[in-house]
Scaffold this motif. Structure first.
Motif, PDB file in Angstrom:
ATOM      1  N   ASP A  80      39.164  31.550  37.756  1.00  0.00           N
ATOM      2  CA  ASP A  80      39.360  30.344  38.571  1.00  0.00           C
ATOM      3  C   ASP A  80      38.317  29.319  38.153  1.00  0.00           C
ATOM      4  OD1 ASP A  80      39.333  28.364  40.540  1.00  0.00           O
ATOM      5  OD2 ASP A  80      39.860  29.759  42.145  1.00  0.00           O
ATOM      6  N   VAL A 118      39.385  36.278  38.702  1.00  0.00           N
ATOM      7  CA  VAL A 118      40.509  36.429  39.615  1.00  0.00           C
ATOM      8  C   VAL A 118      41.035  37.855  39.548  1.00  0.00           C
ATOM      9  CG1 VAL A 118      42.903  35.741  40.069  1.00  0.00           C
ATOM     10  CG2 VAL A 118      41.178  33.998  39.498  1.00  0.00           C
ATOM     11  N   PHE A 178      40.883  30.768  46.445  1.00  0.00           N
ATOM     12  CA  PHE A 178      41.551  30.504  45.175  1.00  0.00           C
ATOM     13  C   PHE A 178      41.936  29.029  45.141  1.00  0.00           C
ATOM     14  CE2 PHE A 178      45.631  30.362  42.717  1.00  0.00           C
ATOM     15  CZ  PHE A 178      45.034  30.472  41.468  1.00  0.00           C
TER      16      PHE A 178
END
Length: 531
Positions: free
Chosen positions: A398, A405, A440
């Motif tokens: 990310d 991730v 995220f």
């Protein structure tokens, strides 16, 4: 002058160390010789026979319809053993560790990141195939306090027919005859350990590189300890187990140097007849010389590029293989590289490691992220040169939140966000990070990572051990990358060479002067005696 002195310190320290080691070796007691090889071989070659015949127990004379029924029968006789299992990392997928700059915490498959399938957490239905239990759909919902879900058979099956089902959360395959297996349990063998540890990462020899299916029945050329034509040792002969606490820990999941398996526990710290070789054991691990190559029989995975995953052929996932049958591309996972009969890489290692954990910020995305940094250096008294396989991967990152991730990879059916079903990067990242309670950004990139896998198996016969010239050479030295110390034959220093020449010249002058002085004194004494 100061700069030159700083440069000379490691060299002078090395010389001093060699002198000190030689002195200690000369003064060390000689009343504890290494255990003779023949004695060790005889000790471990003795076949273990069960003390009881489980096929005679009335509790096992029945048709079992569920694996939990077998566990209940086991606990009925072996009362208290389930408590031991439930305290083990094979059951809990974590252990209490001290991690540098983090303090005491729990570390294991629940919260570490790897550079194979990225994370076990969130993909339990698939990954729990190597859990010592039944019915794990999620570590968050699994009842770790229910002993009925302990899988006794995976470690104690004596028929070599027991197998976990694919994507079944650790449950046995439907084809397993539970009654037959329950009546044939015994001491764990290589078969029991190998069904998980040889196939970690989704296939044979993917992860470890020194543990794979050839080790079920290896020859002496492959491994001198487990060789069927040699000592024929089982895993538990070295990985000594007390109360289901198995000695030995994986450094991808552990940070502390405790409860380890070492060569010295059998061979002592001075295993050689040659004192010069014994002096090397102060800074060189046994494995460094005695595991000159790994992946001897079957190739191991050395590089994984996730960024190429997701391509479809005619709308369907596909895979490509090389001439030896190794998968080099699969839509589910991307591109792979493999290697066979490889030379290890070498690092300083003091037995402790640091870890990247889910949610950690990446300090510098332009450099590879080390997932399990091994600690050690030449000046570290506990560190030794150790052989490793370095796994290199390009994995999901990310770029906004600056963290690796953990993708949602597996789900029973499409539409749940699993990459292996839907092949949607952002959706798989979103679901995977949400399941772990992590942010995220909605953007993905790819970053290089590295993980260290210490080599402890596939020990070669002593005739195949490293020769001195493989390290003590200026061309292609095995330890060319370790530059924080001076090694004779590999390194060249004009200052040290010049100093050595002058010391030699001065020594010759001193010897000549001393000899000449004695001659002069002797002549004068004779002359004085004649008067």
């Amino acid at each position: 002058m100061v700069k030159h002195m700083k440069q000379a310190i490691p060299i002078l320290a090395t010389i001093a160390l060699v002198v000190a080691v030689a002195a200690v070796s000369a003064l060390a007691p000689k009343d504890l010789p290494p255990q003779p090889l023949a004695e060790l071989k005889e000790q471990y070659a003795k076949k273990q026979t069960p003390s009881v015949d489980h096929s005679k127990f009335p509790q096992l004379q029945r048709a079992f319809t569920r694996p939990q029924e077998v566990t209940e029968a086991c606990i009925g006789c072996h009362n208290g053993r389930h408590i031991e299992v439930m305290r083990s990392n094979h059951w809990n997928w974590e252990r209490e560790e001290y991690v540098k700059e983090r303090g005491v915490m729990y570390l294991g498959k629940r919260n570490t990141v790897n550079n194979f399938c990225l994370s076990a957490a969130g993909n339990e239905l698939a990954c729990a195939k190597c859990h010592a239990g039944y019915g794990m759909q999620s570590v968050k919902t699994f009842n770790f306090s229910d002993p009925r879900n302990i899988d006794c058979l995976v470690c104690h099956d004596g028929t070599a027919t027991y197998a976990k089902g694919q994507n079944m959360g650790g449950a046995p395959a439907p084809t397993v005859n539970l009654t037959k297996v329950a009546q044939s349990v015994g001491r764990p063998t290589r078969n029991n350990c190998g069904v998980c540890h040889f196939y970690g990462g989704g296939g044979n020899n993917v992860k470890h590189a020194d543990l794979e299916e050839s080790m079920f029945e290896p020859t002496r050329e492959v491994d001198v300890h487990m060789a069927v034509d040699g000592a024929n040792m089982q895993c538990v002969d070295c990985h000594i187990t007390k109360k289901h606490n198995i000695r030995g820990q994986l450094y991808s999941l552990s940070s502390m140097n405790r409860n380890r398996v070492t060569c010295e526990q059998c061979h002592t710290g001075t295993p050689h007849e040659d004192d010069l070789l014994n002096e090397h054991t102060l800074k060189v691990a046994c494995q460094t010389c005695h595991i000159p190559i790994y992946a001897k029989v079957n190739a191991t995975k050395t590089y994984w590029d996730w960024s190429t995953a997701g391509k479809l052929g005619d709308g369907k996932p596909y895979e490509e293989k090389d001439a030896e049958g190794n998968i080099v591309y699969t839509s589910m996972k991307g591109t792979f590289r493999w290697g066979k009969s490889l030379k290890p890489e070498y690092v300083w290692f003091n037995g402790t490691a640091e870890h990247y954990l889910l949610g950690d910020k990446v300090a510098d995305p332009t450099k590879p992220v080390i997932l399990n940094q091994f600690n050690g250096s030449y000046v570290d008294l506990d560190a030794k040169i150790f052989p490793v396989k370095v796994m290199r991967t390009r994995q999901v990152f990310d770029p906004v939140n600056q963290m690796l991730v953990a993708l949602k990879l597996f789900a029973p059916k499409p539409g749940e966000g699993a990459f292996w079903k839907d092949f949607e990067w952002v959706r798989a990242a979103e679901v995977g990070m949400k399941e772990r309670g992590l942010p995220f950004s909605g953007q993905i990139a790819f970053i290089e990572t590295q993980a260290y896998w210490p080599l402890n198996h596939m020990v070669s016969p002593k005739e195949k051990a490293l020769r001195c010239t493989e390290c003590h050479t200026r061309q292609n030295s095995r330890i060319a990358s370790l530059r924080d110390f001076y090694i004779p034959g590999r390194d060249y220093s004009p200052k040290v060479e010049s100093l050595g020449k002058w010391l030699l010249i001065l020594t010759l002058f001193a010897v000549a002067g001393h000899g000449g002085l004695r001659i002069v004194v002797s002549i004068r004494r004779r002359a004085g005696g004649k008067r």
